[in-house]
Scaffold this active site. Structure first.
Site, PDB file in Angstrom:
ATOM      1  CG  ASP A 146      -2.493  -0.156  -2.771  1.00  0.00           C
ATOM      2  OD1 ASP A 146      -2.320   0.950  -2.224  1.00  0.00           O
ATOM      3  OD2 ASP A 146      -3.295  -1.004  -2.347  1.00  0.00           O
ATOM      4  CG  ASP A 174      -2.230   4.232  -1.601  1.00  0.00           C
ATOM      5  OD1 ASP A 174      -2.948   4.180  -2.616  1.00  0.00           O
ATOM      6  OD2 ASP A 174      -2.205   3.333  -0.754  1.00  0.00           O
ATOM      7  CE  LYS A 227      -7.520   2.196   1.694  1.00  0.00           C
ATOM      8  NZ  LYS A 227      -7.396   1.725   3.053  1.00  0.00           N
ATOM      9  CB  SER A 243      -0.954  -0.030   1.194  1.00  0.00           C
ATOM     10  OG  SER A 243      -1.867   1.028   1.115  1.00  0.00           O
ATOM     11  CG  HIS A 244       0.103   3.636   3.251  1.00  0.00           C
ATOM     12  ND1 HIS A 244      -0.841   2.648   3.308  1.00  0.00           N
ATOM     13  CD2 HIS A 244       0.585   3.769   4.492  1.00  0.00           C
ATOM     14  CE1 HIS A 244      -0.946   2.212   4.552  1.00  0.00           C
ATOM     15  NE2 HIS A 244      -0.086   2.869   5.290  1.00  0.00           N
ATOM     16  CG  ASP A 278      -5.830   1.321  -1.392  1.00  0.00           C
ATOM     17  OD1 ASP A 278      -4.858   2.096  -1.272  1.00  0.00           O
ATOM     18  OD2 ASP A 278      -5.979   0.288  -0.705  1.00  0.00           O
ATOM     19  NE  ARG A 279      -3.898   4.470   3.070  1.00  0.00           N
ATOM     20  CZ  ARG A 279      -3.343   4.589   4.261  1.00  0.00           C
ATOM     21  NH1 ARG A 279      -2.624   5.660   4.548  1.00  0.00           N
ATOM     22  NH2 ARG A 279      -3.486   3.655   5.169  1.00  0.00           N
TER      23      ARG A 279
END
Ligand code: G1P
Ligand code: ZN
Length: 541
Positions: free
Chosen positions: A279, A277, A376, A113-114, A281-282
């Site tokens: 990947d 981010d 998300k 992720s982030h 999703d944010r």
């Protein structure tokens, strides 16, 4: 090409209760580590024989190598077909969409992720189910149990699959479809948002800056904003996904997306700024001189989603994670929408969406999305904002001011204390839980404690329960703070302190100033300094 079964020994796998496995990249690169976990993952879902899976990741270091391993293991475990993004790339929301679109049995997403990427940074892997959402706890626990006893894994040994060319090939008996990672996702967005209206606004001189932070959204944002909606060719910054994210920490918040923040707070700021981010999703939304907190963004979207064609009949209901501000609750109340509160983490929203109870969900941690996928979705949030702006003709500051004037303002901030020794953090939480009984009625400056508890959730759809999801202390008048430990950090413990104050009159204060009394009360109740030696947070969002 031969199919091999390799003897191996147990590993330290995924923590129970977390939706993916996240470790330093070098751990994944260690002998048999990734292979062991992938086998445990396949075993945890009851095997992959005859199944179809989606595979892809955010392009961070080891993404390509790990994807080849997963393909070789899927084939050796009897999978029928794998759909993989070209060059092993897929954003998390795009992977979720491909799982749903192709009605596959699930998918494997490679990302931390982030968290930063690179050989010495983080890597991660998670399994999403056939609904496109993260595996529920029963499944991740089954995977965890397998990692403890695993003694062999199956793998095809031979040449890697060519992932650079779109098309169909085979690996043993398994069909491999290399697909454009962006195309199906662009179609989905086009079905939800008023692209002609957004294109018209852009043609009229509306300027956008999208910071992809050298991570996965570059190709998606370029295809949509620049190639489809006609935005200028340099609209997307840091648009090429790099194995180390160009050294950036791809977390779209004011601290890590400071280049974007500087531009948006500067003299020649574009009309709209946004970031996503690692990947994809944010999301972070910023107007000229106007940062939009994620909790407020969720509320604004709830109030205006009907302006987008995909949501023109209104929302089914909304949901937010418990630490997210209650700004969206006020909108739900005004619009007569059901509003759910869930523990932190996107997986809790999935049941509500699958059951048709909600179509919009959000978290304070820069996560917003809808039932178009089961993750998300950063680019989705950006397009929703652009659609709202195109439909109303209002700027970000105008939208925010209008929103607060109508619904009141929930001042909000999150303070993170990072890399605390795990033991100290546990002692702090235990002491805090133990002190709750005596809190009601106590005064802290002008604030009086009304109630406090350790949040527990009963899932209304499947009846499962989740305990100890965060301590919350509510003051008379509705201000509150929440404390919980992060479940996604990779070094030590991160203590998250969430602060909120409801205000219907003074709507233009600086958030930290507006929250000063809540911050002081929180510190004196929790005793952060006494337990950890920390006086100030490392990250404020
Ligand atoms: C964090 C966020 C949470 C989000 C998760 C995955 O988890 O706080 O809202 O769902 O990342 O993006 P945490 O580290 O707080 O457990
Ligand atoms: Zn992410």
């Amino acid at each position: 090409m031969t199919k091999a079964t390799i003897a191996t020994s147990p590993i330290e796998g995924q923590k129970p209760g977390t939706s993916g496995l996240r470790k330093k990249c070098r751990v994944f690169m260690g002998d048999h580590y990734l292979e062991n976990f992938v086998q445990a993952m396949f075993d945890g879902i009851g095997g992959v024989a005859g199944k179809t899976l989606v595979v892809g990741g955010d392009g961070r270091f080891h993404n390509d190598v790990a994807t080849q391993t997963i393909l070789a293991m899927a084939a050796a475990n009897g999978a029928a077909r794998v759909i993989v993004g070209q060059n092993a790339l897929l954003s998390t929301p795009a992977a979720s969409h491909l799982i749903r679109l192709n009605k596959t049995d699930g998918g494997v997403i490679l990302s931390a992720s982030h968290n930063p990427g690179g050989e010495d940074e983080d890597f991660g892997i998670k399994f999403n189910m056939s609904n496109g959402g993260p595996a529920p706890e029963a499944i991740t626990n089954a995977m965890f149990e397998r990692t403890k006893v695993i003694d062999a894994y199956h793998i095809w040994q031979g040449d890697p699959v060519d992932l650079s060319t779109i098309g169909t090939s085979a690996l043993g008996d398994m069909q491999v479809d290399v697909v454009d990672p962006v195309a199906a996702y662009v179609d989905l967005m086009q079905s939800l948002f008023d692209f002609p209206a957004i294109a018209k606004m852009i043609k009229g001189g509306f300027r956008i800056r999208f910071d992809s932070m050298c991570a996965i959204t570059g190709p998606y944002a370029r295809a949509i904003l620049e190639d489809t909606l006609g935005a200028a060719k340099d609209t997307v910054a840091h648009a090429t996904p790099l194995p180390d994210f160009g050294g950036m920490h791809p977390d779209p918040n004011p601290t890590w997306a400071h280049e974007l923040m500087d531009e948006m707070m500067g003299a020649d700021a574009p009309d709209f700024g946004c970031a996503s981010d690692g990947d994809g999703d944010r999301n972070m939304i910023v107007g000229p001189n106007c940062y939009v907190s994620p909790s407020d963004s969720l509320a604004v979207i709830a109030a205006n989603a009907h302006l987008a064609p995909g949501y023109k009949d209104g929302l089914k209901g909304v949901a937010r994670s418990m630490p997210t501000s209650a700004a969206v609750d006020r909108v739900a109340e005004a619009l007569g929408l059901d509003c759910y509160e869930t523990p932190t983490g996107w997986k809790f929203f999935g049941n509500l969406m699958d059951d048709g109870r909600v179509s919009l969900c959000g978290e304070e941690s820069f996560g917003t999305g809808s039932d178009h996928v089961r993750e998300k979705d950063g680019v989705w949030a950006v397009l929703m904002w652009l659609n709202i702006m195109a439909a109303t003709g209002k700027s970000v500051p105008e939208l925010m001011e209008g929103h607060w004037a109508r619904f009141g303002r929930n001042y909000y901030s999150r303070h993170d204390f990072e890399a605390i020794e795990s033991e100290k953090a546990d002692v702090l939480m235990t002491a805090l839980r133990g002190s709750l009984d005596g809190l009601t009625g106590q005064n802290y400056g002008p604030l009086t404690v009304e109630k406090s508890d350790d949040y527990a959730y009963l899932d209304p759809v499947d009846g499962s329960t989740s305990a100890q999801q965060g301590v919350r202390v509510v003051f008379e008048g509705g201000s509150r703070f929440v404390v919980r430990l992060s479940g996604t950090g990779t070094s030590g413990a991160t203590l998250r302190l969430y602060l909120e104050k409801v205000e219907t009159k003074a709507l233009n204060l600086e958030p930290q100033a507006a929250l000063a009394e809540v911050i002081a009360a929180a510190h004196s109740i929790i005793g952060i300094e006494g337990f950890t030696g920390r006086t100030a947070p490392d990250v404020i969002t």
